[in-house]
Design a protein around this motif. Structure first.
Motif, PDB file in Angstrom:
ATOM      1  N   ASN A 179       0.814  -1.220   0.000  1.00 38.70           N
ATOM      2  CA  ASN A 179       0.000   0.000   0.000  1.00 38.70           C
ATOM      3  C   ASN A 179       0.847   1.268   0.000  1.00 38.70           C
ATOM      4  O   ASN A 179       0.469   2.290   0.549  1.00 38.70           O
ATOM      5  N   GLN A 180       2.034   1.216  -0.604  1.00 43.95           N
ATOM      6  CA  GLN A 180       2.916   2.371  -0.741  1.00 43.95           C
ATOM      7  C   GLN A 180       3.388   2.914   0.607  1.00 43.95           C
ATOM      8  O   GLN A 180       3.663   4.097   0.741  1.00 43.95           O
ATOM      9  N   ALA A 181       3.484   2.055   1.624  1.00 49.42           N
ATOM     10  CA  ALA A 181       4.074   2.504   2.882  1.00 49.42           C
ATOM     11  C   ALA A 181       5.551   2.825   2.688  1.00 49.42           C
ATOM     12  O   ALA A 181       6.136   3.582   3.449  1.00 49.42           O
ATOM     13  N   ALA A 182       6.163   2.232   1.664  1.00 46.61           N
ATOM     14  CA  ALA A 182       7.553   2.549   1.336  1.00 46.61           C
ATOM     15  C   ALA A 182       7.713   2.559  -0.175  1.00 46.61           C
ATOM     16  O   ALA A 182       7.208   1.681  -0.868  1.00 46.61           O
ATOM     17  N   LEU A 183       8.406   3.561  -0.664  1.00 51.52           N
ATOM     18  CA  LEU A 183       8.772   3.643  -2.070  1.00 51.52           C
ATOM     19  C   LEU A 183      10.293   3.658  -2.143  1.00 51.52           C
ATOM     20  O   LEU A 183      10.938   4.463  -1.464  1.00 51.52           O
ATOM     21  N   ILE A 184      10.858   2.771  -2.922  1.00 51.87           N
ATOM     22  CA  ILE A 184      12.302   2.655  -3.042  1.00 51.87           C
ATOM     23  C   ILE A 184      12.741   3.485  -4.249  1.00 51.87           C
ATOM     24  O   ILE A 184      12.289   3.233  -5.376  1.00 51.87           O
ATOM     25  N   VAL A 185      13.605   4.474  -4.026  1.00 48.20           N
ATOM     26  CA  VAL A 185      13.991   5.386  -5.104  1.00 48.20           C
ATOM     27  C   VAL A 185      15.510   5.548  -5.138  1.00 48.20           C
ATOM     28  O   VAL A 185      16.189   5.441  -4.112  1.00 48.20           O
ATOM     29  N   SER A 186      16.033   5.816  -6.319  1.00 49.16           N
ATOM     30  CA  SER A 186      17.470   6.039  -6.485  1.00 49.16           C
ATOM     31  C   SER A 186      17.826   7.468  -6.099  1.00 49.16           C
ATOM     32  O   SER A 186      16.947   8.336  -5.934  1.00 49.16           O
ATOM     33  N   ASN A 187      19.121   7.741  -5.985  1.00 47.58           N
ATOM     34  CA  ASN A 187      19.572   9.095  -5.704  1.00 47.58           C
ATOM     35  C   ASN A 187      19.122  10.041  -6.823  1.00 47.58           C
ATOM     36  O   ASN A 187      18.686  11.176  -6.568  1.00 47.58           O
ATOM     37  N   GLN A 188      19.210   9.588  -8.068  1.00 45.35           N
ATOM     38  CA  GLN A 188      18.768  10.410  -9.194  1.00 45.35           C
ATOM     39  C   GLN A 188      17.275  10.707  -9.104  1.00 45.35           C
ATOM     40  O   GLN A 188      16.828  11.828  -9.381  1.00 45.35           O
ATOM     41  N   GLN A 189      16.481   9.733  -8.700  1.00 48.32           N
ATOM     42  CA  GLN A 189      15.046   9.948  -8.563  1.00 48.32           C
ATOM     43  C   GLN A 189      14.735  10.919  -7.426  1.00 48.32           C
ATOM     44  O   GLN A 189      13.797  11.718  -7.525  1.00 48.32           O
ATOM     45  N   PHE A 190      15.505  10.850  -6.339  1.00 47.81           N
ATOM     46  CA  PHE A 190      15.355  11.848  -5.273  1.00 47.81           C
ATOM     47  C   PHE A 190      15.577  13.247  -5.847  1.00 47.81           C
ATOM     48  O   PHE A 190      14.803  14.175  -5.572  1.00 47.81           O
ATOM     49  N   ASP A 191      16.636  13.423  -6.635  1.00 42.33           N
ATOM     50  CA  ASP A 191      16.918  14.728  -7.237  1.00 42.33           C
ATOM     51  C   ASP A 191      15.785  15.163  -8.161  1.00 42.33           C
ATOM     52  O   ASP A 191      15.384  16.335  -8.170  1.00 42.33           O
ATOM     53  N   GLN A 192      15.265  14.239  -8.944  1.00 39.32           N
ATOM     54  CA  GLN A 192      14.160  14.555  -9.856  1.00 39.32           C
ATOM     55  C   GLN A 192      12.910  14.960  -9.077  1.00 39.32           C
ATOM     56  O   GLN A 192      12.197  15.903  -9.470  1.00 39.32           O
ATOM     57  N   LEU A 193      12.647  14.290  -7.970  1.00 43.49           N
ATOM     58  CA  LEU A 193      11.485  14.632  -7.146  1.00 43.49           C
ATOM     59  C   LEU A 193      11.659  16.008  -6.507  1.00 43.49           C
ATOM     60  O   LEU A 193      10.700  16.796  -6.448  1.00 43.49           O
ATOM     61  N   ARG A 194      12.847  16.309  -6.047  1.00 42.21           N
ATOM     62  CA  ARG A 194      13.101  17.639  -5.479  1.00 42.21           C
ATOM     63  C   ARG A 194      12.884  18.723  -6.530  1.00 42.21           C
ATOM     64  O   ARG A 194      12.271  19.760  -6.251  1.00 42.21           O
ATOM     65  N   GLU A 195      13.383  18.493  -7.733  1.00 40.65           N
ATOM     66  CA  GLU A 195      13.194  19.448  -8.820  1.00 40.65           C
ATOM     67  C   GLU A 195      11.708  19.581  -9.158  1.00 40.65           C
ATOM     68  O   GLU A 195      11.211  20.694  -9.371  1.00 40.65           O
ATOM     69  N   TYR A 196      11.015  18.463  -9.195  1.00 39.35           N
ATOM     70  CA  TYR A 196       9.593  18.489  -9.516  1.00 39.35           C
ATOM     71  C   TYR A 196       8.803  19.260  -8.462  1.00 39.35           C
ATOM     72  O   TYR A 196       7.892  20.034  -8.796  1.00 39.35           O
ATOM     73  N   VAL A 197       9.152  19.066  -7.190  1.00 37.96           N
ATOM     74  CA  VAL A 197       8.461  19.786  -6.115  1.00 37.96           C
ATOM     75  C   VAL A 197       8.673  21.292  -6.256  1.00 37.96           C
ATOM     76  O   VAL A 197       7.734  22.081  -6.098  1.00 37.96           O
ATOM     77  N   GLY A 198       9.902  21.700  -6.576  1.00 34.21           N
ATOM     78  CA  GLY A 198      10.170  23.117  -6.788  1.00 34.21           C
ATOM     79  C   GLY A 198       9.336  23.692  -7.926  1.00 34.21           C
ATOM     80  O   GLY A 198       8.760  24.790  -7.809  1.00 34.21           O
ATOM     81  N   GLN A 199       9.241  22.965  -9.036  1.00 33.60           N
ATOM     82  CA  GLN A 199       8.438  23.417 -10.169  1.00 33.60           C
ATOM     83  C   GLN A 199       6.946  23.438  -9.817  1.00 33.60           C
ATOM     84  O   GLN A 199       6.203  24.327 -10.266  1.00 33.60           O
ATOM     85  N   THR A 200       6.492  22.478  -9.017  1.00 29.66           N
ATOM     86  CA  THR A 200       5.098  22.444  -8.600  1.00 29.66           C
ATOM     87  C   THR A 200       4.759  23.639  -7.723  1.00 29.66           C
ATOM     88  O   THR A 200       3.697  24.255  -7.874  1.00 29.66           O
ATOM     89  N   ILE A 201       5.647  23.988  -6.807  1.00 25.21           N
ATOM     90  CA  ILE A 201       5.426  25.168  -5.956  1.00 25.21           C
ATOM     91  C   ILE A 201       5.355  26.431  -6.814  1.00 25.21           C
ATOM     92  O   ILE A 201       4.529  27.308  -6.593  1.00 25.21           O
ATOM     93  N   LYS A 202       6.224  26.525  -7.824  1.00 30.52           N
ATOM     94  CA  LYS A 202       6.159  27.668  -8.750  1.00 30.52           C
ATOM     95  C   LYS A 202       4.807  27.733  -9.438  1.00 30.52           C
ATOM     96  O   LYS A 202       4.172  28.792  -9.513  1.00 30.52           O
ATOM     97  N   ARG A 203       4.374  26.589  -9.944  1.00 32.26           N
ATOM     98  CA  ARG A 203       3.090  26.539 -10.683  1.00 32.26           C
ATOM     99  C   ARG A 203       1.926  26.933  -9.788  1.00 32.26           C
ATOM    100  O   ARG A 203       1.062  27.722 -10.188  1.00 32.26           O
ATOM    101  N   ILE A 204       1.902  26.420  -8.566  1.00 32.47           N
ATOM    102  CA  ILE A 204       0.828  26.743  -7.641  1.00 32.47           C
ATOM    103  C   ILE A 204       0.865  28.224  -7.273  1.00 32.47           C
ATOM    104  O   ILE A 204      -0.181  28.894  -7.211  1.00 32.47           O
ATOM    105  N   SER A 205       2.051  28.747  -7.036  1.00 30.23           N
ATOM    106  CA  SER A 205       2.202  30.157  -6.633  1.00 30.23           C
ATOM    107  C   SER A 205       1.756  31.099  -7.744  1.00 30.23           C
ATOM    108  O   SER A 205       1.100  32.122  -7.486  1.00 30.23           O
ATOM    109  N   LEU A 206       2.074  30.776  -8.980  1.00 30.05           N
ATOM    110  CA  LEU A 206       1.687  31.630 -10.114  1.00 30.05           C
ATOM    111  C   LEU A 206       0.173  31.613 -10.317  1.00 30.05           C
ATOM    112  O   LEU A 206      -0.401  32.571 -10.859  1.00 30.05           O
ATOM    113  N   ALA A 207      -0.457  30.542  -9.885  1.00 27.53           N
ATOM    114  CA  ALA A 207      -1.910  30.436 -10.069  1.00 27.53           C
ATOM    115  C   ALA A 207      -2.696  31.190  -8.992  1.00 27.53           C
ATOM    116  O   ALA A 207      -3.911  31.387  -9.128  1.00 27.53           O
ATOM    117  N   LEU A 208      -2.035  31.626  -7.922  1.00 26.73           N
ATOM    118  CA  LEU A 208      -2.732  32.313  -6.830  1.00 26.73           C
ATOM    119  C   LEU A 208      -3.061  33.754  -7.206  1.00 26.73           C
ATOM    120  O   LEU A 208      -2.341  34.396  -7.944  1.00 26.73           O
TER     121      LEU A 208
END
Length: 208
Positions: A179-208
């Motif tokens: 049930n997704q209690a744990a997701l196994i991710v690589s170091n590269q995927q961690f970096d991609q998720l961090r980048e994605y979160v930053g872009q998501t915050i930008k998108r949400i902020s611009l929509a306000l």
């Protein structure tokens, strides 16, 4: 339980209840928007653990929750669950303030503050009862796909950990949850998720 989880592993608490923002030692995350504005993200992290392995530091972020909480990849993609990855990002950005050498993500995890009900608990030995409680309160979240790092989170693990929702098959790390209690991710995927979160915050902020 928290103490037992720490003792079973090699990650050591580095900070607890540490804030980041204009009045804290760790600065806020500042995100510049295309419209000329900027977004300042402040917050407080419940716990930061560190593992020193060879010449690298591995960071483990832990957030305490009173209710049920899983880190859901779908909710991250839709901008509904960004908190833990924001915490990871701010620590990795500022790691040279308090750690020497290269610093990498080890895990971002939720700990549920909860007194579990163990069926037939009075019939169990102290050791059996502790095992069941530890299994019930394992940490949930994103875990680095590195068997060496996973083993340091639970030195006593055989195949399945009593600290995190992960298991090892040789040097292969797998989630032991359906049930997704744990997701196994690589170091590269961690970096991609961090980048994605930053872009998501930008998108949400611009929509306000």
């Amino acid at each position: 339980v928290i103490q037992s989880q720490i003792v079973r592993g090699e990650f050591q608490p580095l900070y607890s209840e540490v804030g980041f923002g204009p009045k804290d030692d760790i600065p806020a995350i500042v995100i510049d928007l295309e419209n000329g504005r900027e977004v300042n993200i402040n917050g407080r992290i419940d716990r930061i653990d560190v593992l020193k392995l060879e010449d690298r530091n591995y960071i483990r972020i832990i957030d305490y929750k009173s209710g049920m909480k899983d880190l859901n990849l779908t909710e991250i993609i839709h901008g509904l669950q960004l908190q833990l990855l924001v915490y990871l990002d701010v620590i990795l950005r500022n790691s040279k303030r308090f750690l020497a050498g290269e610093t990498l993500p080890g895990a971002v995890l939720y700990y549920r503050i909860h007194r579990p009900t163990i069926e037939n608990g009075v019939e169990l030995s102290d050791e059996e009862l502790e095992t069941k409680i530890l299994k019930e309160l394992r940490l949930k979240g994103l875990i680095l796909d590195d068997a060496r790092v996973v083993r340091t989170m639970d030195k006593d693990m055989m195949d399945v950990s009593l600290v995190i929702h992960a298991k090892l098959k040789g040097d292969e790390v797998k989630s032991d949850s359906r049930n997704q209690a744990a997701l196994i991710v690589s170091n590269q995927q961690f970096d991609q998720l961090r980048e994605y979160v930053g872009q998501t915050i930008k998108r949400i902020s611009l929509a306000l």
